[in-house]
Structures are given as C-alpha cells and as structure tokens.
Write a protein that holds these residues in place. Structure first.
Motif, PDB file in Angstrom:
ATOM      1  N   UNK A 124       0.792  -1.229   0.000  1.00 22.77           N
ATOM      2  CA  UNK A 124       0.000   0.000   0.000  1.00 22.77           C
ATOM      3  C   UNK A 124       0.824   1.278   0.000  1.00 22.77           C
ATOM      4  N   UNK A 125       2.048   1.211   0.474  1.00 23.04           N
ATOM      5  CA  UNK A 125       2.872   2.418   0.575  1.00 23.04           C
ATOM      6  C   UNK A 125       3.893   2.389  -0.555  1.00 23.04           C
ATOM      7  N   UNK A 126       3.724   3.251  -1.497  1.00 29.26           N
ATOM      8  CA  UNK A 126       4.588   3.247  -2.676  1.00 29.26           C
ATOM      9  C   UNK A 126       5.810   4.137  -2.502  1.00 29.26           C
ATOM     10  N   UNK A 127       5.646   5.233  -1.797  1.00 30.87           N
ATOM     11  CA  UNK A 127       6.754   6.168  -1.637  1.00 30.87           C
ATOM     12  C   UNK A 127       7.598   5.741  -0.438  1.00 30.87           C
ATOM     13  N   UNK A 128       8.425   4.753  -0.645  1.00 31.25           N
ATOM     14  CA  UNK A 128       9.238   4.189   0.437  1.00 31.25           C
ATOM     15  C   UNK A 128      10.468   3.539  -0.181  1.00 31.25           C
ATOM     16  N   UNK A 129      11.483   3.301   0.619  1.00 30.52           N
ATOM     17  CA  UNK A 129      12.641   2.555   0.112  1.00 30.52           C
ATOM     18  C   UNK A 129      12.366   1.054   0.131  1.00 30.52           C
ATOM     19  N   UNK A 130      13.187   0.308  -0.586  1.00 30.94           N
ATOM     20  CA  UNK A 130      13.157  -1.143  -0.455  1.00 30.94           C
ATOM     21  C   UNK A 130      13.578  -1.522   0.965  1.00 30.94           C
ATOM     22  N   UNK A 131      13.097  -2.666   1.427  1.00 29.03           N
ATOM     23  CA  UNK A 131      13.512  -3.129   2.746  1.00 29.03           C
ATOM     24  C   UNK A 131      13.733  -4.640   2.725  1.00 29.03           C
ATOM     25  N   UNK A 132      14.678  -5.084   3.521  1.00 30.16           N
ATOM     26  CA  UNK A 132      14.946  -6.496   3.728  1.00 30.16           C
ATOM     27  C   UNK A 132      14.484  -6.880   5.134  1.00 30.16           C
ATOM     28  N   UNK A 133      14.288  -8.173   5.354  1.00 32.02           N
ATOM     29  CA  UNK A 133      13.791  -8.685   6.629  1.00 32.02           C
ATOM     30  C   UNK A 133      14.794  -9.669   7.208  1.00 32.02           C
ATOM     31  N   UNK A 134      14.973  -9.593   8.525  1.00 37.10           N
ATOM     32  CA  UNK A 134      15.811 -10.557   9.241  1.00 37.10           C
ATOM     33  C   UNK A 134      15.014 -11.110  10.409  1.00 37.10           C
ATOM     34  N   UNK A 135      14.886 -12.448  10.490  1.00 38.59           N
ATOM     35  CA  UNK A 135      14.171 -13.104  11.586  1.00 38.59           C
ATOM     36  C   UNK A 135      15.163 -13.777  12.538  1.00 38.59           C
ATOM     37  N   UNK A 136      14.771 -13.862  13.810  1.00 42.42           N
ATOM     38  CA  UNK A 136      15.667 -14.370  14.851  1.00 42.42           C
ATOM     39  C   UNK A 136      15.034 -15.520  15.627  1.00 42.42           C
ATOM     40  N   UNK A 137      15.838 -16.529  15.920  1.00 47.66           N
ATOM     41  CA  UNK A 137      15.424 -17.641  16.768  1.00 47.66           C
ATOM     42  C   UNK A 137      15.271 -17.129  18.198  1.00 47.66           C
ATOM     43  N   UNK A 138      14.291 -17.678  18.935  1.00 48.01           N
ATOM     44  CA  UNK A 138      14.025 -17.246  20.298  1.00 48.01           C
ATOM     45  C   UNK A 138      14.524 -18.218  21.346  1.00 48.01           C
ATOM     46  N   UNK A 139      13.597 -18.719  22.155  1.00 49.27           N
ATOM     47  CA  UNK A 139      13.962 -19.569  23.293  1.00 49.27           C
ATOM     48  C   UNK A 139      14.843 -20.756  22.901  1.00 49.27           C
ATOM     49  N   UNK A 140      14.643 -21.299  21.699  1.00 44.04           N
ATOM     50  CA  UNK A 140      15.333 -22.536  21.339  1.00 44.04           C
ATOM     51  C   UNK A 140      16.840 -22.342  21.213  1.00 44.04           C
ATOM     52  N   UNK A 141      17.308 -21.099  21.210  1.00 45.61           N
ATOM     53  CA  UNK A 141      18.746 -20.866  21.222  1.00 45.61           C
ATOM     54  C   UNK A 141      19.432 -21.584  22.374  1.00 45.61           C
ATOM     55  N   UNK A 142      18.729 -21.715  23.501  1.00 44.09           N
ATOM     56  CA  UNK A 142      19.321 -22.371  24.656  1.00 44.09           C
ATOM     57  C   UNK A 142      19.601 -23.839  24.437  1.00 44.09           C
TER      58      UNK A 142
END
Length: 997
Positions: free
Chosen positions: A576-594
């Motif tokens: 919906x928002x056209x006047x914006x820069x490109x963006x990348x996404x980074x997801x992170x592991x949570x509790x299971x890191x332990x």
C-alpha cells in the motif's frame, strides 16, 4: 522473554473506542551520502499533538538533564542537515490542545537555496546575488568599499582592526600571532589557510588553485589596482605588513590584504602572456577582479579581462542556481502540502569504486521488553555502536504477573502490573543508553503520539544519540509461554477476542486507554513502518515449531504471534505504501537458542551479557528516580537466561547460494526485498549491472537460493507465506521459478511444491528453506527440515513433474540442510543437529538418497555451507563458542565418510560462511564482513554490515565474485582472482541509493 523468567513463565493472572489517526512527525534519513553527508528524499508535515512530554529523569535526580524545548535535530557527529521527518527525532514533543494542525516545512536544500536567493535579492552587494552579478565591477568596488569602511569606522576600537583585517582577506589577530609563532616553512601555508585564500606554499597547491577558476581563489588580475576592500581594511593590512620582519613584509601584507606577494607578481610577469591574468588572479585571492589601471597596455587589459569573464560566468551560474532554487522551493512546497514525495526508478549501475556504504535504517519489532537484548544482540549493539538509526518497537507492556522481584522475594512482593511494566521500560532505556553512550543514566525525551490504529504510543528518544528511538505500543501480554490465554496476541490473531486492551505502565505519558482489533494492530505497525521508512526490518521467528515430545511451543506464543502481526504489517506496507525505500527482513530464533551450540565467542557473549546486567538492575541504585525500579529484577538471579547471551541465530535467510554465474560469465543475484524476490544481473564479465527488479509474486520469506539446471537456465527456490481467510489458513510452502531461457531476464510464474506440514496447528508451519541441487543426470531435488526435525525431499521426474514429499529420516535436525554434488555427479545432503552433523548420499547419479549417516564431526554452530570440491563435497561451519571457521571434506565412494577437519581461524563472528575458489567470507565480530583470500593468508575486514548471509561464485576459470546485501537493502559486489596471491577489489554498490521502488 514474557516475564523475565528463563522458562515459559508463571500462569497468567489476571476504553475509549479508537479513532484512526496518523503518527506525528516520525521521520528518518532517506539515504546516507558519502563522507557523512545525508540526503533527504521525503518531506512531509509536522504535526503537533495534544499531550505533554515527560522527562525520563525527574527534577530531583542529580544527574537529570532538563530539555524544556523539543529536540528538533538528529544530532550525529558530525551534525547533518535536519528536517521535520528526521529519523532521530520522529515525534514533536511540543503539544497543543485540540485537533492537530499540520504545519508545512520545506526540505533544507530548497530552503537554503531559497534563503540564499532572497538574501541575494535583498542585498545587491552580495557576491552571489543577481543584482551583484549584473552590476559593473567598478560599481561593486565603490559600494562595497564605502559600506565596509563605514561599518569599520562605526565599530569599537578593539574590533576595527580585526574587522578590517577580515574584510581584507586576512586572519584575526589571534590567528596572526599564531602564524608568526609558527615555523618559517609553515607560516605561508597557515596564514593562507586562515585567511581563507589559496595556499601559496608550493607549486602543487598553486596548481590545484588554478583548477578552480572563478571560485573562491579567483582575484584581481592587476595587483597594482585598488583592492576591493574598504579604506580601513587597507590601512589595517598595511599596518600589519609594516610590523612584520623585513623579509616577510611584502608577502604577508599581500596575503593579508588579499593580494599577491612580490614574488607572485614577479612570477606572474615572467609567465607566458596567456597565464599571467589567471595566475595573478589566483595569487591575489580576492573575491572579484578589478579592471586594470588606466594606461595599461592592451595585452595587460586582455589578460585582466579573462579572469573577469570567469567571474561573470560564475555569477551567471549563481543567478541560474538562485532561480532554480526558487523554482524548487515552490515545487517542493507544493509537494509537502500535498504529502507527495515521488521517486522515479533509476537504472541500476555500479557507483565509483570504494563508495562509502549506506548504513541503512533499522526498525526492529519484538513482543516484550528484553526480547531484543536476548535474541537480536549483538546485531542491535553493532548497529547502535556504528551510529545507525535504530528504532525498537515493543508490542506488549511485558507486565507478566506484576511482580518485580527475585525468586526468593517474589512471594512477599505485592503484584503491580503497571509498575512492573515501568520497571522493564526503565531497564531497557538504561541498557540502550549504555550501549549508545556508555552512560546508563543518559537522558531520554519521552512523549506520546496517536497511532494509525487509533490508540496512542509512547516514543522515547535518546537525547545524546537521537537516532536511537524506543516505541512502546503497550498491549497486554499473554503472561504464559504456551497456555491458552484469550487476552493476548495469540487470542486476537485466532479471533478468541475481538479486541486486545492496552496495559499502560505507571509513568507513561500515555494516559488514555485504548483497545485494538487485529486489523488495528496491523495498521498501527504499518504506521510505524510508514513513518520510519526502514531499509532493514528485524523481528522474531513466526514459525518456531513445537517440541516433539511435549508438543509445546519452542518459543513464547507472544513472540511468534507478534511476529505474524509484523509479517502481515510488512506485507501491507509493501503493497500500500509506494513512496518508500526497499527493505529487507531478518528473523531471529528465540527460546530454542538455549538448546543449540553457542554461536558467540567469549568476548561477544560478555558484551551481550553486560547489556542484560544493566537491564536486570544488578546494582540496585536508583538511577532512574522511579519508585517502580530501574530494571527487571525477575532476571537478576540469572541475567544470561537459558544460555541466551552465549548465542544468536537467524531463523531464515542463512543460505549462501543466492549469487550465481551463467555460461557467458554474467552474474545473477537473488534476494528478497519488500516480500518479493529481487533480481540483479550483470551481463557478461564486464557488462553494466541492472536491478533490483522485483519478480511478480508477494509473500516471499527471507532467503532465496539459485541453481543452474541441465539446460543452462537458472531456477530460484524459496518459501512463501500466505495468511488465508481464516487464522488456521496460515501456510508456509516451497515455491520456485525458472528462467524462460538461458541468459534471459525473464522468469516464469512461481510454482508451488507445497509443504510437508499438514496444518499450521500441528507444527506451526515450521519448515526450513529448501536446499536444492542437480545431480549428474540433470535431475533436481529439493530438501527441507520439517517440523518434526527430520528431513523431507521431493525429486523432479523426467517429465517435469515432482514426486511426493518423502520422509528421509534423521532426528534433532536444526537450521536448514545443505546439498551439493561431488565429482562423480552424486548428490549429498548434510544437516546439523544439536550435537553433530549427519548426512545422506546417492550411491550413484539418479539413484535415491542412501540412509542417514553419522559423520562423526563435533557439534557445530549453525548454519552450514557445502560445495562440490576436490572430487567430494566440502563442508564449512563454525566452531561453537569461538566463531572460527572449520572445514571438512566428505566423500561417498564407500559410503559417506569424513576425510579430515581443519580449523581455518577467522575474526570470530557468527552465521553463514561462503566459499568459492580461494575466497572465504562471513560475518566477523563487530558485524562487518570478514574474508580470507587464500589458505594461510590473514583475514581482512570490510566496513560493510549486511543482512542475512554473504554469497560467492566462480566466474569463468580464474575469477571469484562475492556479494552481500547491506543494511540499506542494496547489493554490494567485489571480485578477486582465483589465485593464492589475490586480493579483493574495492566493493561496488549496485544501482542508486535506496529510494522509492
């Protein structure tokens, strides 16, 4: 964490109808120019809101800093131009009652240019004004000299000499004294610099000045003519010259008066005729050119007129610039009034070698206060330390059971949910201030703004580092990791409640309670993204899975359902928002890191723990002046949690096979931007880059891999998330697209391979990214880790169809599997467990995979990288608790075997390692890219900070290309000869700075 405990947490205990609104002046830097300069690409409106800000430090705290006036600038070191939409100061802290009234502000470039034009028009004597440019030079000299003489005579006696000297082009008295005290060989250069004129210290410097005709160094051609300064200025200059030592008088007087020295005049007379005028003008150092004296020879008059023509040309250019600035002012003003900032797409071409990377703008969104410290650090600390704009958004208040106490004192402590939420906020502010400034007590500006979802949010800006922002949405949390709690993000997502109420902390400036529907939560997050305009969005894992034995979630339900809200919001923002820069996404592991091997070296782990120690308020000193407490005492017994400070893992986007080459030595890069696969292409070995071009099809998850098919076409594989009409329709599936023909820019429609998961409820749609390889018969196959931590695979049949998802065994698999083909065309698949690495191998090309086989390798930090090498398949991975890179060669002649394992060293760090030819690269400690360009060579570090994993490929027989996508969502590439004594070329950014798509 939901409540500060290292486990799931205790059992849960325990408005005004919202009106859609808009955020106040959030803002951000649209792009970073080189050498610390910023360029703005959007200007919207300032808006004043109706609630007063609160100071984080109260008046009775000794260290508090009062800021009664709103901070309107984004202070960097050095400072940069600011605008009403600056990322650093996104919210206007000055409030008014009643309906918000927009106030139009114009961008600095237009405003400055317009202001200069207005000043020029008002003052005909200004050098750059149109009137000044059109007036005769004699008139300029007379008016300016008269005006300056009058001003000098009217000044106090102590100032007359200084003012006259300055107007004559010389330095103030202090600078003159310093110049006279300098070494003899330094005096000339220093005096010239302090006078603001050209340096006459060397022929080289005079040559550089000659390259700037009509600039500041242009001056009179005839040094015997009267100087353009006033009479008082000339007297002051003559007095200073007479006070100087005899051997310096001529030179110093000439420099301070803005004229040329005797030596310069001698050189000018000895120069060829066509150079005399220019050289004399440069050495005079004055702002204009005075006509030659009457009676001068025709040749001297012609030489004097040449630099004067330069001056006229410069003035004409200045007039055009002023007119253009006025036009830009009007245009940009209309754009601001209309709320427009369109950016047409530009052709992507590499910039100059060695261009400064754009640090980008980061927005990270988490469920609870401390999720960022536990699961996103050290990336968070890297970004803050580098001065990147960072905004952290907290979905819930994190109130838990309301008890801010250690385990031993919990039973005797009275629950107070608003106070506990305030204590956790205080702890976060202290931790961020410590990371950003080294002082946990550094002041914050706290204010309140309406949200796009109809409620209100608190926004905190770190006064000393205004690029660091905290946004508190303050919704209720579940209070339990996996129990059924309707009043939660989980309940709101699944429709068990129609609205989720707010939980306001005890001292928040937000005073009006609110409640959000599911769509209003999404729109609130869209508003945050719309105003901060990030180039990197960090959030938690939306599909963490369940434990095989207990079937409980491996992560807190607030974590992954909050991440699903963010997924939906980023999709809506991209659409919906056209006047914006490109963006990348980074997801992170949570509790299971332990449950996974440690990824960080001891020093990185210690620095991560230091932030948690600050958050946990270990010293118990009342730094914040709050009765609620200055941190989260629930975690103070064990701030490291369940070994969470020893590690960090990306949930997606860890593959290193997104850069590939074709038969013509062209390069292709594939990364996910805006939820679509972006393609960059360089035709041939030296062709111009183009991209990013977004392939049709949305909902793509971070991470895409490329493989070359038997016929030379490139196929791109990844996973795609769809939400469906019902909450239970949430689905993650494997998809792929194939190039229309070898070397063509076109790709076909996305085709689905489905998913081995039967429903979202069973394993939370927890599948890995696909690993794809083509064996010696040309048969491609795709493999994923499923929600039960086993391996699944599909193989393409000769007719082009695909077989079913087959169970291939294995248990306790984590991360994403990797696959490659050996010298005999046999496919191998390898996957990490919590204790070792296991593998599968074809007995021959075209045959099914053999059984799962133990490799005997020790435990490894995630993830893995594999490539066909030396007749077998070589594996690269990191040593746990170190970050050093290791490698092992696997063969399949008599079953899967590991020949040896070698430690390759490195610069610590974590995450994926890419290897091609002699080049080895991965994330180093500090977040930059570290690389080795030959066995035994020292590792080097580049300034690039990047998203996900690097990728590399061989191009032809003797060249290796290496690429990353920076935090600005922009592709950067370099190359190296595939030779033992090679080196990496300077990084080249591809395409223009990240702007609107």
């Amino acid at each position: 964490m939901p409540d500060g405990h290292p486990g799931p947490g205790p059992t849960a205990g325990d408005g005004v109808p919202p009106v859609y609104g808009q955020y106040g002046p959030y803002g951000q830097y649209a792009s970073y120019e080189q050498h610390g300069q910023y360029q703005w690409d959007q200007w919207d409106q300032w808006t004043e809101w109706n609630q007063q800000p609160q100071q984080y430090h109260q008046p009775h705290i000794p260290h508090q800093h009062q800021h009664p006036e709103p901070i309107r600038e984004f202070h960097h070191a050095p400072q940069h131009p600011q605008g009403p939409q600056g990322f650093a100061q996104p919210f206007l802290s000055q409030q008014v009652h009643g309906t918000p009234t927009p106030e139009t502000r114009l961008p600095p470039d237009a405003a400055v240019a317009a202001r200069s034009a207005a000043e020029a028009a008002a003052d005909p004597g200004t050098a750059d004004s149109p009137a000044r440019a059109s007036a005769p030079p004699e008139q300029h000299t007379g008016r300016r000299a008269t005006r300056r003489a009058r001003e000098t005579d009217a000044a106090p006696p102590k100032q007359q000499g200084r003012r006259a000297a300055r107007r004559a082009g010389g330095p103030p008295p202090q600078a003159q004294d310093a110049a006279e005290a300098a070494l003899p060989e330094q005096r000339g250069r220093r005096a010239a610099r302090r006078a603001g004129g050209p340096q006459a210290a060397s022929q080289t410097e005079r040559g550089r000045a000659a390259a700037r005709p009509g600039g500041q160094g242009a001056a009179e051609a005839d040094t015997t003519a009267p100087h353009t300064a006033g009479r008082a200025a000339r007297r002051a200059a003559r007095g200073e010259a007479e006070a100087a030592p005899p051997e310096q008088r001529g030179r110093r007087a000439a420099r301070r008066a803005g004229g040329a020295s005797p030596q310069a005049r001698d050189e000018a007379e000895a120069a060829p005729p066509q150079q005399q005028g220019r050289r004399a003008a440069r050495r005079a150092g004055g702002p204009g050119v005075t006509p030659p004296a009457r009676g001068a020879s025709p040749q001297a008059q012609r030489q004097a007129q040449r630099p004067h023509r330069w001056a006229r040309l410069v003035k004409a250019v200045a007039l055009c610039a002023a007119l253009a600035a006025t036009g830009m002012l009007v245009l940009r003003g209309n754009e601001a009034l209309a709320g427009l900032a369109a950016h047409p797409p530009a052709v992507a071409t590499p910039q100059a070698t060695g261009a400064v990377p754009d640090p980008g703008r980061i927005v990270q969104i988490v469920a609870h206060p401390d999720d960022d410290l536990y699961f996103m650090n050290p990336d968070l600390r890297y970004s803050i330390s580098a001065g990147h704009p960072v905004a952290s958004v907290y979905l819930t208040a994190g109130e838990a059971d309301g008890i801010n106490a250690t385990a031993a004192k919990g039973a005797a402590t009275k629950p107070d949910k608003p106070a506990y939420a305030e204590a956790r906020q205080n702890g976060i502010r202290a931790a961020y201030a410590q990371m950003a400034t080294g002082d946990r007590t550094s002041a914050w500006q706290r204010t309140v703004v309406p949200t796009k979802g109809g409620g209100h949010a608190e926004v905190d800006v770190l006064v000393a580092k205004p690029q660091v922002n905290l946004v508190w949405l303050q919704l209720r949390e579940a209070g339990h990791g996996y129990a059924d709690v309707p009043d939660s993000l989980h309940g709101l997502w699944n429709g068990k409640v129609a609205r989720l109420e707010s939980m306001l902390s005890s001292r928040t400036p937000v005073k009006q309670r609110f409640a959000y529907s599911k769509e209003q939560v999404v729109q609130t997050l869209v508003g945050v993204l719309e105003q901060y305009r990030p180039t990197t969005v960090r959030f938690q894992d939306p599909t963490p899975g369940r434990y095989p034995d207990t079937k409980q979630y491996t992560d807190h339900q607030d974590h992954f359902y909050g991440a699903r809200f963010v997924q939906m919001a980023t999709a809506a923002y991209a659409k919906d928002v056209k006047d914006r820069p490109h963006f990348a996404v980074q997801n992170y592991v949570g509790y299971f890191n332990g449950s996974l091997p440690s990824a960080l070296d001891p020093q990185e782990a210690k620095e991560k723990l230091d932030s948690l120690d600050t958050y946990a308020w270990l010293d118990r000193q009342n730094h914040c002046g709050s009765d609620a407490g200055c941190g989260d005492l629930k975690v103070s017994d064990r701030p490291s949690g369940n070994r969470w400070t020893d590690t960090v893992n990306y949930a997606r986007g860890t593959g290193t096979d997104w850069l590939t080459s074709d038969k013509d030595h062209g390069l292709w890069a594939f990364k996910v931007l805006d939820g679509q696969v972006a393609v960059w292409h360089r035709p041939g070995p030296v062709g111009p880059w183009r991209g990013p071009d977004l392939l049709p099809g949305t909902g793509m998850d971070p991470g895409a891999g490329a493989v070359t098919l038997k016929d030379g076409r490139i196929a791109v594989f990844g996973t795609r998330t769809s939400f469906g009409a019902r909450p239970a329709d949430y689905r993650r599936e494997v998809v792929y697209t194939v190039q229309t023909q070898p070397g063509a820019d076109g790709f076909g429609e996305w085709q689905s391979l489905g998913t081995p998961e039967t429903s979202d409820e069973t394993w939370t749609s927890d599948i890995s990214a696909p690993a794809v390889s083509v064996d010696g018969t040309g048969q491609p196959a795709a493999y994923v880790r499923d929600g039960a931590y086993g391996l699944r695979g599909r193989v393409q049949r000769p007719d082009g169809g695909w077989g079913p998802w087959e169970k291939l065994g294995g248990e306790d698999l984590h991360g994403a599997p990797v696959t490659a083909t050996d010298g005999a065309g046999r496919r191998m698949v390898l996957s990490a467990t919590s204790k070792t690495v296991v593998g599968w191998a074809q007995p021959g090309p075209g045959a099914p995979l053999g059984p799962v086989t133990a490799t005997g390798l020790p435990d490894t930090a995630l993830p893995l990288t594999a490539a066909g090498r030396e007749g077998g398949v070589r594996l690269w991975f990191r040593k746990p608790g170190s970050g050093n890179v290791r490698t092992a060669l696997l063969t399949a002649d008599d079953g899967l075997k590991v020949n040896n394992m070698t430690d390759l060293g490195g610069l610590n760090g974590f995450g994926s390692v890419t290897a091609s030819g002699h080049v080895l690269a991965g994330r180093a400690a500090g977040g930059q890219l570290g690389s080795e360009v030959g066995p035994g060579r020292p590792w080097g570090r580049s300034p690039l900070m990047f998203v996900g994993a690097p990728s590399s490929t061989t191009t032809g027989r003797n060249l290796v290309s290496l690429a990353v996508v920076g935090l600005d969502a922009r592709l950067y590439v370099t190359s190296s000869a595939d030779a033992p004594d090679a080196y990496l070329a300077p990084w080249q950014p591809v395409g223009p700075r990240n702007a609107a798509p």
